[in-house]
Scaffold this motif. Structure first.
Motif, short mmCIF file in Angstrom:
data_model
loop_
_atom_site.label_atom_id
_atom_site.label_comp_id
_atom_site.label_asym_id
_atom_site.label_seq_id
_atom_site.Cartn_x
_atom_site.Cartn_y
_atom_site.Cartn_z
N HIS A 174 0.81 -1.32 -0.09
CA HIS A 174 0.06 -0.09 -0.12
C HIS A 174 0.95 1.09 -0.21
O HIS A 174 2.03 1.19 0.32
N THR A 175 0.30 2.48 -0.44
CA THR A 175 1.04 3.55 -0.38
C THR A 175 -0.07 4.78 0.27
O THR A 175 -1.13 4.50 -0.18
N HIS A 176 0.64 5.43 0.99
CA HIS A 176 -0.25 6.78 1.27
C HIS A 176 0.34 8.01 1.01
O HIS A 176 1.53 8.01 0.66
N LYS A 177 -0.76 8.82 0.55
CA LYS A 177 -0.06 10.16 -0.07
C LYS A 177 0.39 11.09 1.06
O LYS A 177 1.23 11.99 0.79
N LYS A 178 -0.09 11.21 2.24
CA LYS A 178 0.32 11.92 3.41
C LYS A 178 0.83 11.12 4.69
O LYS A 178 1.58 11.70 5.44
N GLN A 179 0.41 9.98 4.81
CA GLN A 179 0.65 9.31 6.27
C GLN A 179 2.09 8.91 6.24
O GLN A 179 2.65 8.17 5.39
N GLU A 180 2.51 8.83 7.51
CA GLU A 180 3.85 8.11 7.70
C GLU A 180 3.65 7.20 8.70
O GLU A 180 2.54 6.91 9.37
N GLU A 181 4.39 6.21 8.61
CA GLU A 181 4.25 4.84 9.37
C GLU A 181 5.59 4.38 9.85
O GLU A 181 6.75 4.68 9.13
N VAL A 182 5.71 3.90 11.14
CA VAL A 182 6.84 3.44 11.57
C VAL A 182 6.93 1.89 11.74
O VAL A 182 5.78 1.84 12.56
N TYR A 183 7.71 1.00 11.64
CA TYR A 183 7.74 -0.38 11.96
C TYR A 183 8.78 -0.64 12.84
O TYR A 183 9.92 -0.10 12.44
N VAL A 184 8.60 -1.62 13.71
CA VAL A 184 9.69 -1.93 14.58
C VAL A 184 9.62 -3.59 14.58
O VAL A 184 8.45 -4.07 14.97
N VAL A 185 10.58 -4.26 14.37
CA VAL A 185 10.74 -5.75 14.32
C VAL A 185 11.00 -5.90 15.75
O VAL A 185 11.92 -5.69 16.24
#
Length: 131
Positions: free
Chosen positions: A56-67
């Motif tokens: 997926h792609t967001h136009k404005k949203q930032e996401e942070v993933y932590v393993v």
């Protein structure tokens, strides 16, 4: 000051079966359970060998993933990055993303703003992300 305390594994419904994938996929959304208004949180356990069939792609949203445990790879547009325990990956707007585990299950947590109807309209899903 008020607070909300929840156990991600015990208190939240597993909605992994909603993704038409592996029966072992575990996906728990904590945003509503934690009564968050300006951020979101989720927990995922992706079984070994499983690929999300879409990204997926967001136009404005930032996401942070932590393993949290395991290892795997994340495809960000056309770049594939390796993930291992305690790796943090920030996905910036307009960057497409999808993950897949290594030989062991990939357990991760992601954080982002809650998805409003307006933000959901700015999210694009793409099938066959891994090609």
């Amino acid at each position: 000051m008020p607070f909300t305390l929840r156990n991600l594994k015990e208190d939240l419904e597993d909605v992994g079966s909603n993704f038409d994938g592996s029966p072992d996929l575990e996906f728990r959304l904590a945003t509503k359970a934690l009564e968050l208004e300006e951020s979101g949180l989720s927990y995922q356990r992706v079984p070994p060998g499983y690929r999300f069939p879409y990204g997926h792609t967001h136009k404005k949203q930032e996401e942070v993933y932590v393993v949290l445990r395991g290892s795997g790879r994340m495809k960000l547009d056309d770049e594939i990055v390796e993930l291992k325990e305690w790796t943090r990956c920030a996905s910036h707007p307009v960057r497409g993303e999808a993950t897949r585990p290594g030989r062991r299950a990939l357990r991760s947590s992601s954080s982002a703003r809650p998805i409003s109807a307006r933000l959901r309209a700015r999210t694009s899903m793409a099938s066959d992300w891994w090609g």
